[in-house]
Design an enzyme around this catalytic site. Structure first.
Site, mmCIF file in Angstrom:
data_model
loop_
_atom_site.group_PDB
_atom_site.id
_atom_site.type_symbol
_atom_site.label_atom_id
_atom_site.label_comp_id
_atom_site.label_asym_id
_atom_site.label_seq_id
_atom_site.Cartn_x
_atom_site.Cartn_y
_atom_site.Cartn_z
ATOM 1 N N ASP A 297 -6.824 5.795 12.725
ATOM 2 C CA ASP A 297 -5.443 6.263 12.591
ATOM 3 C C ASP A 297 -5.338 7.593 11.860
ATOM 4 O OD1 ASP A 297 -4.301 4.253 14.038
ATOM 5 O OD2 ASP A 297 -3.763 3.020 12.320
ATOM 6 N N SER B 15 -5.763 -8.353 8.265
ATOM 7 C CA SER B 15 -4.747 -7.304 8.281
ATOM 8 C C SER B 15 -4.060 -7.279 9.642
ATOM 9 C CB SER B 15 -5.412 -5.949 8.006
ATOM 10 O OG SER B 15 -4.482 -4.893 8.139
ATOM 11 N N ASP C 280 0.824 -1.214 0.000
ATOM 12 C CA ASP C 280 0.000 0.000 0.000
ATOM 13 C C ASP C 280 0.857 1.262 0.000
ATOM 14 O OD1 ASP C 280 -2.050 -1.772 0.090
ATOM 15 O OD2 ASP C 280 -2.950 -1.038 1.933
ATOM 16 N N ARG D 23 0.694 5.730 17.331
ATOM 17 C CA ARG D 23 0.517 6.751 16.300
ATOM 18 C C ARG D 23 1.118 8.110 16.665
ATOM 19 N NH1 ARG D 23 0.670 2.470 14.065
ATOM 20 N NH2 ARG D 23 -1.119 1.610 12.946
#
Length: 407
Positions: free
Chosen positions: A126, A180, A17, A97
């Site tokens: 996110d 994922s 990605d 994050r």
């Protein structure tokens, strides 16, 4: 406007990605790209990310080991609060994050970049966490979220784009991934695909970091964790750095099947999602920290912390690590940890992490007060009579009012 942006710092994993994003940003913005790859202990080989970035002609490639900073400055402060989102989730993705976003901003400032870019989708939390951090640390910085801009809406379109642009595709990426995974030193989260239906138990192969508790060792293991001012500093007497200590706890917990959580949570963006979270070291640490707090915190301190914890956890989950209210709460929490030092023994056995002993030079536990035998500290049992009478006064008044009202 795209042509106003000359340089972009991309949060880059080297996966399919973000590799597609790298090419797309070059094409769409005609800008110089700086790649930033954070090593948060995800356990992946990071050199391929460098090689792939070089293949795209990237000159400024940043791969930074943030493991110690991540645990010392983000994970440990969070654990001083015993933070759990919705009573269960140890916030493994949420707390990663702000450290990534902080370094994105720092690199942007250092290199004079006009924007940062991230790979978060428009459905997840996110994107909020990355962008709120940027707002707090560098308000004028533009944030680019390709998933909200491009027209690549399916995995087939992504693969087609990759093939058209000679972007290498690993063989295991050509088929639809069964789920994922996001990992760091605190946890591994698995979401999507085979996990999307909360009515279906997760398949055994989904677990990444923990042994099936039923297959864990039949012999329990007892470990001793030492604390200083609320933070763990040693295991079984061995002083360890923050990252090394959490790594060791992950190994111990993973072996004994500790820290699995099958959770349906409420995302900040408004939907529910289901995931399997594995936080072996964090689960042990939470139990041990509460254990040492149980003898070193006054009742008022402990109960106030527990009242404030859900708000603190929600702030982290929703992306407000860098906010005045989180910093205010952190100051209160850190003050509470002044005397939270000592040792805790934890027994690990088939998925459980149970505190079996705790000791501290600052303990508030007084055996002379609680003993069933005659203690050395004077305690007059008759005092309890007046204490109960005064606390019961309002209840008697309330009951009399109700009886009169009901005839």
């Amino acid at each position: 406007m795209a042509n106003d942006i000359k340089k972009i710092v991309l949060a880059y994993s080297g996966g399919l990605d973000t590799s597609i994003m790298l090419k797309w940003l070059q094409e769409h913005y005609q800008a110089e790209i700086v790649t930033f790859t954070a090593d948060l202990g995800q356990g992946e080989e990071l050199d391929p990310a460098r090689k792939k970035a070089e293949m795209f002609g990237i000159k400024d490639i940043r791969i930074v080991d943030l493991r110690e900073e991540f645990v010392r400055d983000f994970v440990f402060p969070m654990f001083r609060a015993n933070a759990l989102y919705e009573g269960q989730y140890l916030l493994g993705t949420s707390i990663a994050r702000p450290v990534i976003a902080r370094h994105l901003v720092e690199i942007a400032r250092e290199t004079g970049a006009d924007a940062i870019a991230h790979g978060a989708t428009g459905k997840g939390n996110d994107q909020v966490r990355f962008e709120l951090t940027a707002n707090a640390l560098m308000p004028g910085l533009k944030v680019i979220a390709p998933w909200r801009e491009w027209d690549l809406r399916s995995r087939t379109q992504l693969l087609t784009y990759a093939e058209q642009n000679q972007i290498p595709i690993a063989k295991d990426k050509r088929g639809e991934a069964p789920f994922s995974v996001d990992a760091n030193l605190l946890h591994t989260s698995s979401e999507g695909m085979v996990l999307e239906d909360p009515a279906v138990p997760f398949p055994d192969y989904v677990a990444q970091r923990t042994t099936d508790p039923e297959k864990a060792p039949d012999q329990a293991e007892i470990i001793t964790i030492s604390f200083e001012k609320g933070d763990p500093v040693a295991i079984d007497g061995e002083q360890l750095s923050p990252a090394a200590l959490l790594t060791k706890l992950n190994e111990l917990g993973g072996k004994h099947g500790v820290g699995r959580l099958d959770l349906v949570e409420n995302r900040f963006v408004g939907m529910k999602s289901r995931g399997l979270y594995e936080t072996p070291g964090g689960t042990i640490l939470l139990a041990a920290h509460r254990g040492i707090e149980s003898i070193t915190l006054d009742r008022g301190e402990a109960h106030l912390k527990d009242e404030l914890m859900p708000k603190y956890a929600e702030l982290i989950y929703n992306g407000f690590w860098y906010s005045p209210e989180r910093e205010m709460l952190q100051a209160l929490i850190d003050k509470s940890q002044t005397y939270v030092s000592g040792e805790v023994q934890v027994k690990l056995y088939k998925g459980s992490a149970n505190v079996i002993s705790r000791s501290s030079p600052h303990s508030l536990y007084n055996m002379d007060l609680v003993t069933f035998e005659e203690g050395a500290v004077a305690y007059d049992h008759h005092d309890a009579e007046g204490f109960i009478r005064l606390n019961g006064l309002r209840l008697k008044t309330w009951a009399a009012r109700n009886a009169k009202a009901q005839g």
